[in-house]
Scaffold this motif. Structure first.
Motif, PDB file in Angstrom:
ATOM      1  N   LYS A  79     -45.072   0.217  27.020  1.00 16.27           N
ATOM      2  CA  LYS A  79     -46.040   0.779  26.239  1.00 16.27           C
ATOM      3  C   LYS A  79     -46.849   1.596  27.212  1.00 16.27           C
ATOM      4  CE  LYS A  79     -47.893  -2.877  24.444  1.00 16.27           C
ATOM      5  NZ  LYS A  79     -48.618  -4.007  23.484  1.00 16.27           N
ATOM      6  N   ALA A  80     -46.987   1.281  28.360  1.00 19.62           N
ATOM      7  CA  ALA A  80     -47.719   2.012  29.640  1.00 19.62           C
ATOM      8  C   ALA A  80     -47.163   3.293  30.057  1.00 19.62           C
ATOM      9  CB  ALA A  80     -48.151   1.186  30.580  1.00 19.62           C
ATOM     10  N   GLN A  81     -45.968   3.491  29.704  1.00 17.38           N
ATOM     11  CA  GLN A  81     -45.207   4.903  30.064  1.00 17.38           C
ATOM     12  C   GLN A  81     -45.978   5.975  29.897  1.00 17.38           C
ATOM     13  OE1 GLN A  81     -42.171   4.638  32.140  1.00 17.38           O
ATOM     14  NE2 GLN A  81     -42.961   2.485  31.739  1.00 17.38           N
ATOM     15  N   ASP A  82     -45.966   6.895  30.924  1.00 19.77           N
ATOM     16  CA  ASP A  82     -46.727   8.167  30.742  1.00 19.77           C
ATOM     17  C   ASP A  82     -45.979   9.313  30.227  1.00 19.77           C
ATOM     18  OD1 ASP A  82     -45.103   8.851  32.987  1.00 19.77           O
ATOM     19  OD2 ASP A  82     -46.738   8.768  34.347  1.00 19.77           O
ATOM     20  N   TYR A  83     -44.774   9.072  29.814  1.00 22.85           N
ATOM     21  CA  TYR A  83     -43.937  10.005  28.876  1.00 22.85           C
ATOM     22  C   TYR A  83     -44.297  10.048  27.741  1.00 22.85           C
ATOM     23  CZ  TYR A  83     -39.838  12.881  27.717  1.00 22.85           C
ATOM     24  OH  TYR A  83     -39.155  13.730  27.409  1.00 22.85           O
ATOM     25  N   GLU A  84     -44.300  11.294  26.922  1.00 26.48           N
ATOM     26  CA  GLU A  84     -44.961  11.334  25.717  1.00 26.48           C
ATOM     27  C   GLU A  84     -44.133  10.278  24.693  1.00 26.48           C
ATOM     28  OE1 GLU A  84     -45.337  14.823  22.237  1.00 26.48           O
ATOM     29  OE2 GLU A  84     -44.933  15.228  24.418  1.00 26.48           O
ATOM     30  N   HIS A  85     -44.793   9.311  23.974  1.00 23.46           N
ATOM     31  CA  HIS A  85     -44.241   8.368  23.304  1.00 23.46           C
ATOM     32  C   HIS A  85     -43.707   8.992  22.142  1.00 23.46           C
ATOM     33  CE1 HIS A  85     -46.541   4.531  25.097  1.00 23.46           C
ATOM     34  NE2 HIS A  85     -46.340   5.525  25.982  1.00 23.46           N
ATOM     35  N   SER A  86     -44.191  10.065  21.556  1.00 28.20           N
ATOM     36  CA  SER A  86     -43.316  10.654  20.272  1.00 28.20           C
ATOM     37  C   SER A  86     -41.869  10.976  20.661  1.00 28.20           C
ATOM     38  CB  SER A  86     -44.238  11.795  19.971  1.00 28.20           C
ATOM     39  OG  SER A  86     -44.269  12.893  20.836  1.00 28.20           O
ATOM     40  N   LYS A  87     -41.655  10.959  22.013  1.00 26.04           N
ATOM     41  CA  LYS A  87     -40.230  11.297  22.518  1.00 26.04           C
ATOM     42  C   LYS A  87     -39.532  10.231  23.074  1.00 26.04           C
ATOM     43  CE  LYS A  87     -41.520  16.135  23.579  1.00 26.04           C
ATOM     44  NZ  LYS A  87     -41.456  17.283  24.428  1.00 26.04           N
ATOM     45  N   ILE A  88     -39.977   8.996  22.601  1.00 28.15           N
ATOM     46  CA  ILE A  88     -39.417   7.628  22.986  1.00 28.15           C
ATOM     47  C   ILE A  88     -39.094   6.841  21.831  1.00 28.15           C
ATOM     48  CG2 ILE A  88     -39.671   5.640  24.477  1.00 28.15           C
ATOM     49  CD1 ILE A  88     -41.598   6.950  26.374  1.00 28.15           C
ATOM     50  N   GLU A  89     -37.674   6.386  22.082  1.00 32.55           N
ATOM     51  CA  GLU A  89     -37.172   5.371  21.055  1.00 32.55           C
ATOM     52  C   GLU A  89     -37.059   4.161  21.857  1.00 32.55           C
ATOM     53  OE1 GLU A  89     -33.377   4.764  18.274  1.00 32.55           O
ATOM     54  OE2 GLU A  89     -33.081   5.631  20.085  1.00 32.55           O
ATOM     55  N   VAL A  90     -37.504   3.039  21.250  1.00 35.98           N
ATOM     56  CA  VAL A  90     -37.373   1.849  22.094  1.00 35.98           C
ATOM     57  C   VAL A  90     -36.213   1.051  21.137  1.00 35.98           C
ATOM     58  CG1 VAL A  90     -38.141  -0.378  22.705  1.00 35.98           C
ATOM     59  CG2 VAL A  90     -39.502   1.839  22.622  1.00 35.98           C
ATOM     60  N   VAL A  91     -35.100   0.597  21.835  1.00 34.13           N
ATOM     61  CA  VAL A  91     -33.969  -0.041  21.109  1.00 34.13           C
ATOM     62  C   VAL A  91     -33.881  -1.498  21.886  1.00 34.13           C
ATOM     63  CG1 VAL A  91     -31.405  -0.126  20.746  1.00 34.13           C
ATOM     64  CG2 VAL A  91     -32.690   2.002  20.901  1.00 34.13           C
ATOM     65  N   LEU A  92     -34.140  -2.449  21.151  1.00 31.48           N
ATOM     66  CA  LEU A  92     -34.174  -3.831  21.604  1.00 31.48           C
ATOM     67  C   LEU A  92     -33.071  -4.587  20.937  1.00 31.48           C
ATOM     68  CD1 LEU A  92     -38.245  -4.494  21.223  1.00 31.48           C
ATOM     69  CD2 LEU A  92     -36.997  -3.678  23.097  1.00 31.48           C
ATOM     70  N   ILE A  93     -32.245  -5.366  21.630  1.00 28.23           N
ATOM     71  CA  ILE A  93     -31.038  -5.863  21.271  1.00 28.23           C
ATOM     72  C   ILE A  93     -31.299  -7.465  21.746  1.00 28.23           C
ATOM     73  CG2 ILE A  93     -28.566  -6.098  21.457  1.00 28.23           C
ATOM     74  CD1 ILE A  93     -29.083  -2.909  22.397  1.00 28.23           C
ATOM     75  N   ASP A  94     -31.088  -8.239  20.670  1.00 24.42           N
ATOM     76  CA  ASP A  94     -31.196  -9.816  20.993  1.00 24.42           C
ATOM     77  C   ASP A  94     -29.785 -10.308  20.902  1.00 24.42           C
ATOM     78  OD1 ASP A  94     -32.449 -12.364  21.196  1.00 24.42           O
ATOM     79  OD2 ASP A  94     -31.627 -12.829  18.888  1.00 24.42           O
ATOM     80  N   SER A  95     -29.401 -11.064  21.884  1.00 22.56           N
ATOM     81  CA  SER A  95     -28.192 -11.625  22.234  1.00 22.56           C
ATOM     82  C   SER A  95     -28.111 -13.019  21.612  1.00 22.56           C
ATOM     83  CB  SER A  95     -27.764 -11.608  23.592  1.00 22.56           C
ATOM     84  OG  SER A  95     -27.550 -10.279  24.074  1.00 22.56           O
ATOM     85  N   MET A  96     -28.633 -13.302  20.347  1.00 19.13           N
ATOM     86  CA  MET A  96     -28.531 -14.454  19.720  1.00 19.13           C
ATOM     87  C   MET A  96     -29.333 -15.692  20.300  1.00 19.13           C
ATOM     88  SD  MET A  96     -26.902 -13.430  17.530  1.00 19.13           S
ATOM     89  CE  MET A  96     -26.913 -14.633  16.313  1.00 19.13           C
ATOM     90  N   SER A  97     -30.677 -15.168  20.674  1.00 14.53           N
ATOM     91  CA  SER A  97     -31.353 -16.072  21.446  1.00 14.53           C
ATOM     92  C   SER A  97     -31.818 -17.261  20.684  1.00 14.53           C
ATOM     93  CB  SER A  97     -32.933 -15.361  21.871  1.00 14.53           C
ATOM     94  OG  SER A  97     -32.307 -14.332  22.822  1.00 14.53           O
ATOM     95  N   THR A  98     -32.250 -18.480  21.595  1.00 10.71           N
ATOM     96  CA  THR A  98     -32.541 -19.768  20.779  1.00 10.71           C
ATOM     97  C   THR A  98     -34.120 -19.696  21.023  1.00 10.71           C
ATOM     98  OG1 THR A  98     -31.880 -20.897  22.836  1.00 10.71           O
ATOM     99  CG2 THR A  98     -30.154 -20.629  20.920  1.00 10.71           C
TER     100      THR A  98
END
Length: 335
Positions: free
Chosen positions: A24-43
């Motif tokens: 969230k704190a990245q100074d690159y334009e956020h409208s040009k950032i996609e965030v891909v979060l991958i959960d490996s079947m966490s418990t």
């Protein structure tokens, strides 16, 4: 340039929130950032943290995806990211990491200069400063305790064989076609080897810095080193070209211990005395170099012993891997 920042996590509820705050704190334009979060079947609550981030910050980024890695392995998780990211560039960030605000921007600057793959150093950090944890960190950061690979600590821009937290143009990922899911720990080495074989260079810049949380306990560090050594040995069947001589130094050390011990038992102790004398001197010298300029704790007196444990753990892992190697049914991937 649209950048997809991808994170694969398994049971990382303790540290994932901090990494998401870093994103969230990245100074690159956020409208040009996609965030891909991958959960490996966490418990634990890892996936819930991802979902909360998606709901609370969806308007702040171009897109946020929360996906599942059903196979659980790290390599398969990164393949999920490769199949689903929508940007021009994919940046891999470990869940147990921290990135400064300029991390994405610095990668984009290198890629826009004409490079196809970029990255930089990834020093270790600790979550709590105690004398013991500071000592473990010194052991991990030392060249004697980790590796002499140039992508770990070099202060000059150069092309390297591998790196941490890489940024890859889409063209590279489409041509190289994913990680080998049969490998563990060495999947990065094999992946970057194929990138180089495909004709691409891997650009290392000391300005692109990120951090990794070091193991905070000695058993955790030893387990990690054992796994590293184990997979280095097995990777000889999959991709010998992606390994270097220094990967096998701890195994050679274990071999030296066995051979000199047998000779000493047969009343030929000269080689054992030479080997242990040389190793002890080197361990002390590297310990002095590690603590130079650092705050001093009595626990740092244990550094030579810690180096020995790390080397033995890695070497035994390699030994076990070599013993298993003839029986490991590795199938060459069709890509």
């Amino acid at each position: 340039m649209i950048v997809s920042v991808c994170v694969v996590a398994y049971n990382e509820e303790k540290v994932l929130g901090n990494l998401l705050n870093d994103i969230k704190a990245q100074d690159y334009e956020h409208s040009k950032i996609e965030v891909v979060l991958i959960d490996s079947m966490s418990t634990d609550h890892t996936k819930d943290i991802m979902r909360d981030f998606q709901q609370q910050t969806s308007d702040d980024f171009k897109k946020i995806q929360v996906l599942e890695n059903l196979k659980k392995k790290q390599a398969s998780g990164w393949n999920v990211a490769i199949r689903n990211f929508s940007g021009d560039v994919m940046i891999r960030v470990d869940a147990h990491a921290s990135i400064p605000p300029e991390f994405v921007r610095k990668n984009v600057e290198i890629l826009e200069s004409g490079e196809m793959v970029s990255g930089g150093p990834r020093p270790n950090m600790i979550d709590e400063s105690t004398p013991w944890k500071e000592t473990l960190l010194l052991a991990e950061q030392s060249m004697f305790g980790s590796s002499m690979a140039s992508y770990r600590r070099s202060q000059k821009k150069q092309y390297v064989k591998s790196l941490f937290h890489g940024a890859y143009r889409r063209e590279v990922l489409e041509k190289v076609n994913g990680f080998d899911e049969q490998l563990g720990r060495t999947e990065d080495n094999e992946f970057h080897y194929r990138i180089r074989q495909a004709g691409y260079q891997i650009c290392y810049s000391p300005e692109i810095i990120s951090y990794q949380h070091a193991r905070s306990t000695l058993p955790g560090m030893l387990k990690q080193k054992y796994g590293n050594g184990y997979w280095v040995a097995l990777t000889l069947k999959a991709c010998p070209g992606c390994l270097a001589i220094y990967h096998f130094v701890p195994f050679a050390f274990i071999g030296g211990i066995i051979v000199t011990s047998v000779l000493a038992a047969c009343h030929h102790s000269l080689l054992a005395k030479m080997m242990w004398g040389a190793y002890s001197c080197l361990a002390v010298i590297m310990s002095l170099m590690a603590v130079k300029g650092k705050k001093k704790y009595w626990q740092e007196l244990l550094l030579p012993f810690l180096f020995f444990l790390l080397h033995v753990s890695y070497g035994i892992g390699s030994l076990v891997g070599f013993l298993k190697l003839p029986f490991w049914k590795y199938k060459k991937c069709e890509r």
